[in-house]
Design a protein around this motif. Structure first.
Motif, mmCIF file in Angstrom:
data_model
loop_
_atom_site.group_PDB
_atom_site.id
_atom_site.type_symbol
_atom_site.label_atom_id
_atom_site.label_comp_id
_atom_site.label_asym_id
_atom_site.label_seq_id
_atom_site.Cartn_x
_atom_site.Cartn_y
_atom_site.Cartn_z
ATOM 1 N N ALA A 1 104.504 49.914 -76.114
ATOM 2 C CA ALA A 1 102.885 49.808 -77.323
ATOM 3 C C ALA A 1 102.141 49.292 -75.964
ATOM 4 O O ALA A 1 102.135 48.342 -75.775
ATOM 5 C CB ALA A 1 103.191 49.119 -78.747
ATOM 6 N N VAL A 2 100.673 49.642 -75.924
ATOM 7 C CA VAL A 2 99.804 49.326 -75.863
ATOM 8 C C VAL A 2 98.240 49.182 -76.502
ATOM 9 O O VAL A 2 97.881 50.100 -76.753
ATOM 10 C CB VAL A 2 99.175 49.862 -74.415
ATOM 11 C CG1 VAL A 2 98.192 49.481 -73.346
ATOM 12 C CG2 VAL A 2 100.608 50.532 -73.246
ATOM 13 N N ASP A 3 97.810 48.247 -76.288
ATOM 14 C CA ASP A 3 96.871 47.876 -77.220
ATOM 15 C C ASP A 3 96.030 47.158 -76.605
ATOM 16 O O ASP A 3 95.913 46.774 -75.484
ATOM 17 C CB ASP A 3 96.540 46.974 -78.410
ATOM 18 C CG ASP A 3 97.690 47.311 -79.488
ATOM 19 O OD1 ASP A 3 97.669 48.413 -79.883
ATOM 20 O OD2 ASP A 3 98.940 46.816 -79.870
ATOM 21 N N ALA B 1 88.283 49.022 -76.434
ATOM 22 C CA ALA B 1 87.481 50.169 -75.753
ATOM 23 C C ALA B 1 86.951 49.643 -74.999
ATOM 24 O O ALA B 1 86.928 48.566 -73.884
ATOM 25 C CB ALA B 1 86.227 50.288 -76.529
ATOM 26 N N ALA B 2 87.505 51.212 -73.633
ATOM 27 C CA ALA B 2 87.622 51.074 -71.500
ATOM 28 C C ALA B 2 88.033 49.369 -71.331
ATOM 29 O O ALA B 2 87.277 49.461 -70.558
ATOM 30 C CB ALA B 2 85.433 50.513 -71.723
ATOM 31 N N SER B 3 88.848 49.247 -72.150
ATOM 32 C CA SER B 3 90.246 47.807 -71.206
ATOM 33 C C SER B 3 90.722 48.990 -70.600
ATOM 34 O O SER B 3 91.310 48.213 -69.345
ATOM 35 C CB SER B 3 90.831 47.301 -72.573
ATOM 36 O OG SER B 3 91.609 48.868 -72.872
ATOM 37 N N GLY B 4 90.333 50.048 -70.174
ATOM 38 C CA GLY B 4 91.369 50.776 -69.543
ATOM 39 C C GLY B 4 92.728 51.224 -69.906
ATOM 40 O O GLY B 4 93.525 51.775 -68.916
ATOM 41 N N LYS B 5 92.973 50.924 -71.155
ATOM 42 C CA LYS B 5 94.501 51.433 -71.818
ATOM 43 C C LYS B 5 95.385 53.018 -71.418
ATOM 44 O O LYS B 5 96.362 53.329 -71.438
ATOM 45 C CB LYS B 5 94.896 50.455 -73.516
ATOM 46 C CG LYS B 5 93.727 51.179 -74.046
ATOM 47 C CD LYS B 5 93.733 50.550 -75.016
ATOM 48 C CE LYS B 5 93.070 51.362 -75.997
ATOM 49 N NZ LYS B 5 91.692 51.049 -76.720
ATOM 50 N N GLY B 6 94.107 53.539 -72.025
ATOM 51 C CA GLY B 6 94.189 55.145 -71.472
ATOM 52 C C GLY B 6 94.663 55.452 -70.627
ATOM 53 O O GLY B 6 96.093 56.154 -70.553
ATOM 54 N N THR B 7 94.153 54.978 -69.589
ATOM 55 C CA THR B 7 94.599 55.467 -67.795
ATOM 56 C C THR B 7 95.690 54.823 -67.783
ATOM 57 O O THR B 7 97.029 54.983 -67.141
ATOM 58 C CB THR B 7 93.138 54.917 -66.957
ATOM 59 O OG1 THR B 7 91.956 55.559 -67.111
ATOM 60 C CG2 THR B 7 93.582 55.692 -65.695
ATOM 61 N N LEU C 1 101.973 45.802 -74.558
ATOM 62 C CA LEU C 1 101.135 45.298 -73.829
ATOM 63 C C LEU C 1 99.740 45.193 -74.020
ATOM 64 O O LEU C 1 99.619 46.042 -75.828
ATOM 65 C CB LEU C 1 100.907 46.128 -72.366
ATOM 66 C CG LEU C 1 102.069 46.128 -71.717
ATOM 67 C CD1 LEU C 1 101.374 47.155 -70.439
ATOM 68 C CD2 LEU C 1 102.500 45.122 -70.629
ATOM 69 N N PHE C 2 99.116 44.452 -74.064
ATOM 70 C CA PHE C 2 97.458 43.744 -74.910
ATOM 71 C C PHE C 2 96.604 44.183 -73.232
ATOM 72 O O PHE C 2 96.137 42.752 -73.250
ATOM 73 C CB PHE C 2 97.005 42.535 -75.571
ATOM 74 C CG PHE C 2 96.123 42.661 -75.896
ATOM 75 C CD1 PHE C 2 96.258 43.265 -77.189
ATOM 76 C CD2 PHE C 2 94.686 42.383 -75.947
ATOM 77 C CE1 PHE C 2 94.734 43.160 -78.147
ATOM 78 C CE2 PHE C 2 94.191 42.034 -76.108
ATOM 79 C CZ PHE C 2 94.112 42.710 -77.714
ATOM 80 N N ASP D 1 104.361 38.539 -79.415
ATOM 81 C CA ASP D 1 105.562 39.321 -77.694
ATOM 82 C C ASP D 1 104.521 39.406 -77.382
ATOM 83 O O ASP D 1 105.249 40.581 -76.637
ATOM 84 C CB ASP D 1 106.558 39.788 -78.533
ATOM 85 C CG ASP D 1 106.210 40.902 -79.610
ATOM 86 O OD1 ASP D 1 105.242 41.046 -80.011
ATOM 87 O OD2 ASP D 1 107.547 41.623 -80.205
ATOM 88 N N ALA D 2 103.880 40.684 -77.251
ATOM 89 C CA ALA D 2 102.706 41.287 -76.040
ATOM 90 C C ALA D 2 102.044 40.301 -75.056
ATOM 91 O O ALA D 2 101.374 39.626 -75.517
ATOM 92 C CB ALA D 2 101.404 41.851 -76.787
ATOM 93 N N HIS D 3 102.288 41.484 -73.778
ATOM 94 C CA HIS D 3 101.996 40.732 -72.370
ATOM 95 C C HIS D 3 100.872 40.669 -72.111
ATOM 96 O O HIS D 3 100.249 42.153 -72.787
ATOM 97 C CB HIS D 3 103.006 41.402 -71.302
ATOM 98 C CG HIS D 3 104.173 41.067 -71.680
ATOM 99 N ND1 HIS D 3 104.916 39.413 -70.716
ATOM 100 C CD2 HIS D 3 105.432 41.505 -71.905
ATOM 101 C CE1 HIS D 3 106.161 40.110 -71.699
ATOM 102 N NE2 HIS D 3 106.673 41.279 -72.143
#
Length: 213
Positions: free
Chosen positions: A4-6, A9-15, A127-128, A180-182
């Motif tokens: 799970a990746v949260d 906007a535009a934080s780079g999480k999509g790429t 991941l956050f 519990d997210a990194h």
């Protein structure tokens, strides 16, 4: 394995999520594209993204085959997506699809705003991904300019701040870092450095050794 990746906007999480999915040979879902598609379809049907009933009607008819539509990346669609995403009933309408996607045999990498807190609270690794508003605005500005969109960096920063406020302040599944997210702050990281950091975190959580190549 569900990753799970949260993040905002535009934080780079999509790429980052796409590369992580390829690395572990997992299916990938950008849940933001779901809300962008709802916004697009609401407008096409003659509705207003601020009208919850109109947005829900679009969400209930969502066609996953249209999630790669290049038009979903238009600046105006992103703003409208942020509006429809604040509707509790829209989020409920899309919940089953997201959870079903996560339960594929091999697992999946899913990114969004509430994956680790609502969609997949029992994800294998969370991941956050974040960065300062100024850095995120600069990245988005460069993307828009590269795409031929005439806009100032100040306008993009104002848009980022509005979206952050809406995402963090909505009653339905607000943007939050799961306990519990990194945390992965990409403000001063290249995409390669961010990818390596993410793989190191995930491998450590899985009890593996080695790093990204």
């Amino acid at each position: 394995m569900i990753i799970a990746v949260d993040g905002p906007a535009a934080s780079g999480k999509g790429t980052l999520s796409k590369r992580v999915a390829v690395h572990y040979a997992l299916a990938y879902l950008d849940t933001g594209s779901l809300y962008r598609a709802v916004a697009r379809d609401t407008v096409i049907a003659g509705g207003d993204p601020r009208d919850e009933d109109a947005a829900v009607a679009a969400a209930e008819k969502i066609d996953p085959d249209t999630l790669e539509d290049p038009g979903l990346r238009a600046r105006g669609v992103g703003e409208a997506a942020s509006i429809v995403a604040a509707h509790a009933k829209v989020r409920t309408a899309l919940l089953a699809y997201q959870r079903s996607f996560a339960k594929q045999p091999a697992g999946a990498v899913i990114d969004g705003r509430d994956i680790g807190t609502v969609i997949c609270p029992d994800a294998t690794v969370k991941l956050f991904v974040t960065a300062t508003p100024e850095e995120r605005a600069h990245r988005r500005y460069l993307q828009l300019i590269d795409g031929g969109v005439q806009v100032t960096e100040d306008e993009v920063l104002a848009d980022i701040r509005r979206r952050d406020e809406r995402d963090q302040g909505r009653e339905a599944a607000p943007l939050l870092k799961a306990d519990d997210a990194h945390l992965l702050d990409t403000t001063n990281l290249s995409i390669d450095a961010a990818f390596k950091a993410a793989i190191d975190v995930i491998d450590a959580a899985l009890g593996r050794t080695g790093s990204a190549s």
